[in-house]
Scaffold this motif. Structure first.
Motif, PDB file in Angstrom:
ATOM      1  N   GLY A 253      -8.366  -7.259  -0.728  1.00 25.86           N
ATOM      2  CA  GLY A 253      -9.080  -7.787   0.423  1.00 25.86           C
ATOM      3  C   GLY A 253     -10.500  -7.253   0.524  1.00 25.86           C
ATOM      4  N   ARG A 254     -11.373  -8.052   1.140  1.00 24.98           N
ATOM      5  CA  ARG A 254     -12.763  -7.644   1.304  1.00 24.98           C
ATOM      6  C   ARG A 254     -12.861  -6.350   2.118  1.00 24.98           C
ATOM      7  NH1 ARG A 254     -16.688  -9.047  -1.659  1.00 24.98           N
ATOM      8  NH2 ARG A 254     -16.181 -11.272  -1.454  1.00 24.98           N
ATOM      9  N   ASP A 255     -12.037  -6.223   3.169  1.00 24.35           N
ATOM     10  CA  ASP A 255     -12.076  -5.012   3.992  1.00 24.35           C
ATOM     11  C   ASP A 255     -11.684  -3.777   3.191  1.00 24.35           C
ATOM     12  OD1 ASP A 255     -12.897  -6.464   6.154  1.00 24.35           O
ATOM     13  OD2 ASP A 255     -10.907  -6.563   7.113  1.00 24.35           O
ATOM     14  N   THR A 256     -10.707  -3.939   2.312  1.00 22.58           N
ATOM     15  CA  THR A 256     -10.270  -2.815   1.480  1.00 22.58           C
ATOM     16  C   THR A 256     -11.394  -2.349   0.568  1.00 22.58           C
ATOM     17  OG1 THR A 256      -7.933  -3.457   1.526  1.00 22.58           O
ATOM     18  CG2 THR A 256      -8.655  -2.108  -0.330  1.00 22.58           C
ATOM     19  N   ALA A 257     -12.073  -3.299  -0.054  1.00 19.11           N
ATOM     20  CA  ALA A 257     -13.172  -2.954  -0.951  1.00 19.11           C
ATOM     21  C   ALA A 257     -14.316  -2.284  -0.181  1.00 19.11           C
ATOM     22  CB  ALA A 257     -13.675  -4.202  -1.662  1.00 19.11           C
ATOM     23  N   ASN A 258     -14.602  -2.785   1.009  1.00 17.47           N
ATOM     24  CA  ASN A 258     -15.704  -2.230   1.802  1.00 17.47           C
ATOM     25  C   ASN A 258     -15.394  -0.838   2.330  1.00 17.47           C
ATOM     26  OD1 ASN A 258     -17.222  -4.538   1.387  1.00 17.47           O
ATOM     27  ND2 ASN A 258     -16.648  -5.487   3.341  1.00 17.47           N
ATOM     28  N   GLU A 259     -14.148  -0.620   2.742  1.00 24.68           N
ATOM     29  CA  GLU A 259     -13.758   0.660   3.343  1.00 24.68           C
ATOM     30  C   GLU A 259     -13.356   1.703   2.305  1.00 24.68           C
ATOM     31  OE1 GLU A 259     -10.805   0.000   6.323  1.00 24.68           O
ATOM     32  OE2 GLU A 259     -11.988  -1.546   7.360  1.00 24.68           O
ATOM     33  N   GLY A 260     -13.102   1.240   1.075  1.00 22.00           N
ATOM     34  CA  GLY A 260     -12.715   2.175   0.025  1.00 22.00           C
ATOM     35  C   GLY A 260     -11.273   2.640   0.122  1.00 22.00           C
ATOM     36  N   LYS A 261     -10.462   1.923   0.862  1.00 18.51           N
ATOM     37  CA  LYS A 261      -9.043   2.253   0.998  1.00 18.51           C
ATOM     38  C   LYS A 261      -8.335   1.058   1.648  1.00 18.51           C
ATOM     39  CE  LYS A 261      -9.944   4.535   5.433  1.00 18.51           C
ATOM     40  NZ  LYS A 261      -9.816   5.785   6.232  1.00 18.51           N
ATOM     41  N   GLY A 262      -6.994   1.049   1.528  1.00 15.36           N
ATOM     42  CA  GLY A 262      -6.253  -0.052   2.156  1.00 15.36           C
ATOM     43  C   GLY A 262      -5.069  -0.510   1.321  1.00 15.36           C
ATOM     44  N   TYR A 263      -5.010  -1.817   1.045  1.00 16.55           N
ATOM     45  CA  TYR A 263      -3.845  -2.408   0.391  1.00 16.55           C
ATOM     46  C   TYR A 263      -4.299  -3.485  -0.583  1.00 16.55           C
ATOM     47  CZ  TYR A 263      -4.398  -6.684   3.140  1.00 16.55           C
ATOM     48  OH  TYR A 263      -4.892  -7.844   3.663  1.00 16.55           O
TER      49      TYR A 263
ATOM     50  N   SER B 228       0.855  -1.192   0.000  1.00 20.61           N
ATOM     51  CA  SER B 228       0.000   0.000   0.000  1.00 20.61           C
ATOM     52  C   SER B 228       0.883   1.232   0.000  1.00 20.61           C
ATOM     53  CB  SER B 228      -0.929   0.026   1.211  1.00 20.61           C
ATOM     54  OG  SER B 228      -0.205   0.297   2.402  1.00 20.61           O
ATOM     55  N   THR B 229       0.304   2.339  -0.456  1.00 18.21           N
ATOM     56  CA  THR B 229       0.964   3.642  -0.378  1.00 18.21           C
ATOM     57  C   THR B 229       0.106   4.559   0.490  1.00 18.21           C
ATOM     58  OG1 THR B 229      -0.198   4.497  -2.316  1.00 18.21           O
ATOM     59  CG2 THR B 229       1.913   3.365  -2.698  1.00 18.21           C
ATOM     60  N   LYS B 230       0.659   5.701   0.806  1.00 18.05           N
ATOM     61  CA  LYS B 230      -0.073   6.687   1.610  1.00 18.05           C
ATOM     62  C   LYS B 230      -1.405   7.045   0.936  1.00 18.05           C
ATOM     63  CE  LYS B 230       0.663  11.223   3.824  1.00 18.05           C
ATOM     64  NZ  LYS B 230      -0.383  12.021   3.118  1.00 18.05           N
ATOM     65  N   SER B 231      -1.371   7.220  -0.383  1.00 18.68           N
ATOM     66  CA  SER B 231      -2.590   7.580  -1.110  1.00 18.68           C
ATOM     67  C   SER B 231      -3.626   6.465  -1.071  1.00 18.68           C
ATOM     68  CB  SER B 231      -2.258   7.918  -2.569  1.00 18.68           C
ATOM     69  OG  SER B 231      -1.401   9.037  -2.648  1.00 18.68           O
ATOM     70  N   MET B 232      -3.167   5.215  -1.059  1.00 17.85           N
ATOM     71  CA  MET B 232      -4.086   4.082  -1.009  1.00 17.85           C
ATOM     72  C   MET B 232      -4.727   3.928   0.362  1.00 17.85           C
ATOM     73  SD  MET B 232      -1.874   1.198  -3.054  1.00 17.85           S
ATOM     74  CE  MET B 232      -1.157   1.530  -4.669  1.00 17.85           C
ATOM     75  N   ARG B 233      -4.012   4.370   1.392  1.00 16.83           N
ATOM     76  CA  ARG B 233      -4.505   4.206   2.754  1.00 16.83           C
ATOM     77  C   ARG B 233      -5.439   5.337   3.183  1.00 16.83           C
ATOM     78  NH1 ARG B 233       1.044   2.678   3.161  1.00 16.83           N
ATOM     79  NH2 ARG B 233       1.638   4.716   3.994  1.00 16.83           N
ATOM     80  N   GLU B 234      -5.513   6.399   2.367  1.00 17.76           N
ATOM     81  CA  GLU B 234      -6.358   7.549   2.697  1.00 17.76           C
ATOM     82  C   GLU B 234      -7.698   7.448   1.978  1.00 17.76           C
ATOM     83  OE1 GLU B 234      -3.881  10.777   1.515  1.00 17.76           O
ATOM     84  OE2 GLU B 234      -2.769  10.832   3.412  1.00 17.76           O
ATOM     85  N   GLU B 235      -8.610   8.370   2.294  1.00 15.01           N
ATOM     86  CA  GLU B 235      -9.912   8.397   1.636  1.00 15.01           C
ATOM     87  C   GLU B 235      -9.725   8.493   0.119  1.00 15.01           C
ATOM     88  OE1 GLU B 235     -12.829   7.887   3.036  1.00 15.01           O
ATOM     89  OE2 GLU B 235     -11.759   7.605   4.945  1.00 15.01           O
ATOM     90  N   GLY B 236     -10.518   7.711  -0.602  1.00 18.17           N
ATOM     91  CA  GLY B 236     -10.372   7.666  -2.055  1.00 18.17           C
ATOM     92  C   GLY B 236      -9.293   6.709  -2.504  1.00 18.17           C
ATOM     93  N   GLY B 237      -8.738   5.975  -1.576  1.00 18.44           N
ATOM     94  CA  GLY B 237      -7.625   5.084  -1.881  1.00 18.44           C
ATOM     95  C   GLY B 237      -7.956   3.948  -2.823  1.00 18.44           C
ATOM     96  N   TYR B 238      -9.225   3.522  -2.837  1.00 18.40           N
ATOM     97  CA  TYR B 238      -9.593   2.394  -3.695  1.00 18.40           C
ATOM     98  C   TYR B 238      -9.403   2.742  -5.176  1.00 18.40           C
ATOM     99  CZ  TYR B 238     -12.031  -1.908  -5.000  1.00 18.40           C
ATOM    100  OH  TYR B 238     -12.344  -3.147  -5.509  1.00 18.40           O
TER     101      TYR B 238
END
Length: 356
Positions: free
Chosen positions: A318-328, A253-263
């Motif tokens: 990951g499912r959590d990434t898709a649900n939260e709209g950000k992550g890795y 992940s990058t900083k941009s991916m971990r922030e809002e709009g990261g997906y």
């Protein structure tokens, strides 16, 4: 009469503060690890303050001709779980006498990418999953398998418990604790799908640190297995047929991916990885085509694919990434024998620096 172990456990702290530094480097195959020890007169916490050293490169297939001296440059320090006390492990990379990195020094190339201002700004995190197989020393057959034969089909072994399901747990646990002692950011361990096969995870760690930690964790694993008289195989498909291979899955992940709009940033990064699929596959481990067949939780090596919560794909979100709209996301393509310097630097370069 005292045993050898008694002497191994002797402390050197009361002898003029002398300590032992085990210098570690990567050999000529790009996967084999080498090391040798030297005495230091005082403790050092900064690798830049450690003395450079050298070795005979002709004996490691890293030099030839009249000048075979290769220079070791210390890059990272870890506590030594074998000698303990104030002794240390020193991870090094290798240079020729005029100061140029030698052919197998992939760390030097990776360091340039991770020092790029655009990469630094994105604070890339890596979580590296190292699968490996424990093999009998005399037969090179997986630990726990009938000699010359095969165990029951896969199913009960993944995260399994019991004498008929888990083989080599003492080695795995010793390695786990030794890594924690050394200061490696090891996240956990588990038995894998094929019997005799295990996994440990390093990270999340920032930039090149993840690769440094994985290489030292590999070194510690080899040392623990050496004591146990067992061989560690990083072959991506150690047993042909209906058995899982061994991967080096790389979470990123990058900083941009971990922030809002990261997906949306993740999806753009995946599209870049798709465009450079062949380039990545050429650098993701020798013999990886024997593992990436489209079976046994892998994608076919010739086809790029991605999906949410899927494991038979090139890239898993990951499912959590898709649900939260950000992550890795997880790059499932690297083989267990991948060079983490090559893989992590290539992922960062493609997703941050490369312009299609």
């Amino acid at each position: 009469m005292s045993s050898v172990t008694d002497f191994m456990n002797l402390s050197t702290m009361h002898h003029d503060n002398k300590l032992i530094a085990e210098y570690i480097w990567i050999g000529g195959s790009g996967l084999d690890l080498r090391s040798k020890a030297r005495t230091l007169n005082e403790a050092v916490n900064d690798p830049r303050k450690l003395p450079k050293w050298n070795y005979d490169g002709s004996s490691t297939c890293q030099a030839q001709g009249k000048d075979t001296e290769v220079i070791l440059q210390p890059q990272a320090i870890f506590k030594d779980p074998f000698r303990r006390g104030n002794n240390i492990l020193v991870l090094c990379d290798a240079y020729d006498p005029i100061g140029d990195p030698i052919r197998t020094n992939k760390r030097s190339v990776a360091a340039k990418i991770f020092k790029h201002p655009d990469v630094i700004a994105e604070v890339p995190w890596f979580g590296l999953e190292q699968e490996y197989t424990l093999m009998e020393k005399s037969t090179k057959w997986p630990l726990g398998w009938p000699q010359g034969g095969y165990p029951k089909p896969q199913g009960p072994y993944y995260c399994g418990v019991g004498a008929e399901k888990a083989f080599g747990r003492d080695i795995v646990d010793a390695h786990y604790k030794a890594c924690l002692y050394a200061g490696i950011n090891i996240g956990g361990v588990n038995a894998e799908v094929m019997p005799g096969q295990w996994e440990f995870q390093v990270g999340p760690s920032v930039g090149i640190t993840a690769s440094d930690e994985l290489w030292v964790a590999r070194y510690i694993l080899e040392r623990v297995a050496e004591i146990a008289g067992v061989v560690v195989s990083f072959d991506p498909k150690p047993i042909p047929g209906d058995w899982n291979g061994a991967g080096g899955h790389t979470n990123y992940s990058t900083k941009s991916m971990r922030e809002e709009g990261g997906y949306q940033v993740i999806q753009k990064a995946i599209e870049k990885l798709k465009l450079r699929h062949d380039h990545h596959m050429a650098s993701y481990g020798e013999g990886n085509e024997r593992r990436l067949t489209g079976c046994h939780e892998t994608a076919d090596i010739k086809t790029f694919s991605w999906g949410v919560a899927k494991r038979g794909v090139s890239i898993r979100v990951g499912r959590d990434t898709a649900n939260e709209g950000k992550g890795y996301f997880e790059d499932r393509r690297p083989g267990s024998n991948m060079d983490p310097y090559v893989v992590t630097a290539l992922i960062a370069e493609t997703t941050i620096l490369w312009k299609p």
